[in-house]
Design an enzyme around this catalytic site. Structure first.
Site, PDB file in Angstrom:
ATOM      1  N   ASN A  89     -42.405   7.317  20.566  1.00  0.00           N
ATOM      2  CA  ASN A  89     -42.037   6.645  21.795  1.00  0.00           C
ATOM      3  C   ASN A  89     -42.436   5.308  22.014  1.00  0.00           C
ATOM      4  OD1 ASN A  89     -40.150   8.841  22.806  1.00  0.00           O
ATOM      5  ND2 ASN A  89     -41.980  10.082  22.878  1.00  0.00           N
ATOM      6  N   MET A  91     -42.953   2.451  20.934  1.00  0.00           N
ATOM      7  CA  MET A  91     -41.929   1.004  20.535  1.00  0.00           C
ATOM      8  C   MET A  91     -40.641   1.056  20.829  1.00  0.00           C
ATOM      9  SD  MET A  91     -44.191   0.555  16.858  1.00  0.00           S
ATOM     10  CE  MET A  91     -43.847  -1.424  16.731  1.00  0.00           C
ATOM     11  N   LYS A  92     -40.374   1.881  21.789  1.00  0.00           N
ATOM     12  CA  LYS A  92     -39.002   2.006  22.384  1.00  0.00           C
ATOM     13  C   LYS A  92     -38.924   0.920  23.781  1.00  0.00           C
ATOM     14  CE  LYS A  92     -37.758   6.527  21.058  1.00  0.00           C
ATOM     15  NZ  LYS A  92     -38.077   7.873  21.211  1.00  0.00           N
ATOM     16  N   HIS A 130     -39.440   1.563  15.595  1.00  0.00           N
ATOM     17  CA  HIS A 130     -38.448   2.517  16.132  1.00  0.00           C
ATOM     18  C   HIS A 130     -38.480   2.566  17.749  1.00  0.00           C
ATOM     19  CE1 HIS A 130     -35.907   6.384  16.507  1.00  0.00           C
ATOM     20  NE2 HIS A 130     -36.840   6.929  17.376  1.00  0.00           N
ATOM     21  N   GLU A 179     -28.536   5.661  17.304  1.00  0.00           N
ATOM     22  CA  GLU A 179     -27.453   6.796  17.838  1.00  0.00           C
ATOM     23  C   GLU A 179     -26.174   6.005  18.658  1.00  0.00           C
ATOM     24  OE1 GLU A 179     -29.735   9.467  20.209  1.00  0.00           O
ATOM     25  OE2 GLU A 179     -30.947  10.200  18.474  1.00  0.00           O
ATOM     26  N   GLU A 285     -36.810  11.452  10.425  1.00  0.00           N
ATOM     27  CA  GLU A 285     -37.241  12.167  11.513  1.00  0.00           C
ATOM     28  C   GLU A 285     -37.150  13.853  11.109  1.00  0.00           C
ATOM     29  OE1 GLU A 285     -35.418  11.320  15.403  1.00  0.00           O
ATOM     30  OE2 GLU A 285     -35.310   9.170  15.041  1.00  0.00           O
ATOM     31  N   TRP A 332     -41.417  14.120  11.597  1.00  0.00           N
ATOM     32  CA  TRP A 332     -41.357  14.078  12.909  1.00  0.00           C
ATOM     33  C   TRP A 332     -42.546  14.812  13.640  1.00  0.00           C
ATOM     34  CZ3 TRP A 332     -39.913   9.357  14.335  1.00  0.00           C
ATOM     35  CH2 TRP A 332     -39.580   9.267  15.462  1.00  0.00           C
TER      36      TRP A 332
HETATM   37  C1  GLA Z   1     -34.208  11.203  18.584  1.00  0.00           C
HETATM   38  C2  GLA Z   1     -34.929   9.960  18.618  1.00  0.00           C
HETATM   39  C3  GLA Z   1     -36.390   9.774  18.416  1.00  0.00           C
HETATM   40  C4  GLA Z   1     -37.186  10.820  19.485  1.00  0.00           C
HETATM   41  C5  GLA Z   1     -36.376  12.414  19.066  1.00  0.00           C
HETATM   42  C6  GLA Z   1     -36.983  13.324  20.001  1.00  0.00           C
HETATM   43  O1  GLA Z   1     -33.990  11.794  17.498  1.00  0.00           O
HETATM   44  O2  GLA Z   1     -34.465   8.899  17.916  1.00  0.00           O
HETATM   45  O3  GLA Z   1     -36.871   8.769  18.732  1.00  0.00           O
HETATM   46  O4  GLA Z   1     -36.845  10.623  20.691  1.00  0.00           O
HETATM   47  O5  GLA Z   1     -34.969  12.004  19.488  1.00  0.00           O
HETATM   48  O6  GLA Z   1     -38.268  13.184  19.636  1.00  0.00           O
END
Ligand code: GLA
Length: 372
Positions: A89, A91-92, A130, A179, A285, A332
């Site tokens: 998380n 680097m979001k 990411h 996404e 992931e 992940w």
């Molecule tokens: C999605 C996002 C990730 C993370 C996952 C849950 O897949 O791409 O960054 O938040 O959900 O950990």
């Protein structure tokens, strides 16, 4: 020590015993043959196989957070097993972008992202960035942004440029947009970015990133791209558009999958979609749920083996990708009880390659076996 290692040691001992009996009989040919076998068996048993050493021509990554990269036990495993990391998380946008000051400048907090990038740098580990733009990580102040669409777009341009520039030379790749395509549809999902910047927002963001750093790899990342055909079609239409404009280097398939699906051939044919476009493939992931329907209370041997087979399927599909299109396979998280799946879905689950006490699971062996 794994069962495989114990077997290797036993084989070595047996062969040594036979070596001595052969020697006492003085049969030279038998002696030299046996010696060769002993050397191989001993060498194999002494070598500690790790995920990254098993993967010869691609990076093996893990999702991390700033606390864990400072914890000595986690650090030991990160360094030993992996040569790439992704911030789960930190680097979001929500972690980095904190507001706008009275002069209209963006306010950043680099504390958490810097910890991760510094850890990677000092351990010679690749960083996969990411994610620059994701509809689920928008700071509150931006949700209610009162400026015009033009001002919004400029703010996003500044943000992408500043983040990519800060980590230029330190981050090997970025998920520029995460996404963007909706579920069971081929169109863009509704989001603040779509509303404020229009249909071309994905392309604009890739362009900002490209302008900020011409050599960092730029990726599009999404989930369910193996199982959701409509989403896959929409994603590839978007990707082809980006590729035509020379803005994209690769595609991330998240691979949050189940112990019994998707099948190896489904993973294979979805992966071919990326390869035939001559783009890098990132399985970005990976985790494998063993209790998606909540019908077990304990991690059974049967599910452990099914999970091992599924991991083996995934890794073997990845390994079959032509070298030029391989990039990284990222898991992940490290330990089962660190996984987001437990909090998100509420069921007990054991989705990763290490158990709660840092012990390698069957799934770990599935990874290694795929590369043997
Ligand atoms: C999605 C996002 C990730 C993370 C996952 C849950 O897949 O791409 O960054 O938040 O959900 O950990």
């Amino acid at each position: 020590m794994t069962t495989k290692h114990i077997l290797n040691v036993l084989t070595g001992l047996l062969l040594l015993t036979s070596l001595f009996s052969t020697r006492s009989r003085g049969v030279d040919k038998g002696l030299s043959q046996t010696l060769n076998i002993v050397t191989v068996a001993e060498t194999k048993s002494l070598q500690e196989v790790t995920l990254k050493s098993a993967a010869q021509d691609f990076l093996v990554g893990v999702a991390v957070n700033p606390l864990r990269v400072k914890d000595s036990m986690y650090k030991k495993f990160y360094r030993q097993e992996f040569n790439s990391i992704t911030a789960e998380n930190a680097m979001k946008m929500k972690s980095i972008l904190k507001g706008i000051d009275s002069n209209g400048n963006l306010i950043y907090d680099w504390t958490r992202s810097d910890i991760i990038v510094d850890f990677a740098e000092s351990n010679n580990i690749n960083v996969h960035g990411h994610a620059l733009i994701w509809h689920e990580s928008i700071p509150d102040f931006l949700q209610g942004f009162s400026g015009t669409n033009k001002e919004f777009e400029l703010l996003i341009k500044t943000y992408v440029t500043d983040v990519v520039t800060r980590y230029k030379g330190k981050v090997g790749s970025w998920d520029v947009v995460n996404e963007a395509i909706g579920d069971n549809t081929s169109t863009l999902r509704n989001s603040l970015f779509l509303e404020r910047m229009g249909e071309d927002y994905v392309k604009k963001c890739f362009q900002y990133a490209r302008n900020a750093d011409a050599s960092v790899k730029l990726l599009y990342n999404d989930y369910n791209l193996v199982s959701d055909q409509k989403k896959q079609e929409g994603t590839f239409a978007l990707i082809d558009h980006l590729k035509k404009n020379n803005l994209i280097d690769g595609v991330g398939y998240q691979m949050h999958i189940n112990f019994d699906a998707p099948s190896k051939s489904e993973i294979q044919s979805a992966t071919n979609q990326i390869v035939k476009r001559k783009l890098l493939v990132h399985f970005s992931e990976l985790d494998v749920k063993v209790n998606p329907n909540g019908n077990i209370n304990q991690f059974s041997k049967q599910r452990a083996l099914a999970q091992r087979n599924k991991v083996q399927d995934v890794v073997s599909v990845y390994n079959d990708i032509p070298k030029a299109y391989k990039y990284a396979l990222t898991i992940w998280g490290l330990k089962d009880n660190d996984s987001w799946i437990i909090t998100r879905y509420g069921n007990k689950d054991w989705p990763l390659l290490f158990d709660d006490s840092f012990t390698k699971k069957e799934a770990y062996q599935g990874f290694i076996d795929a590369l043997d």
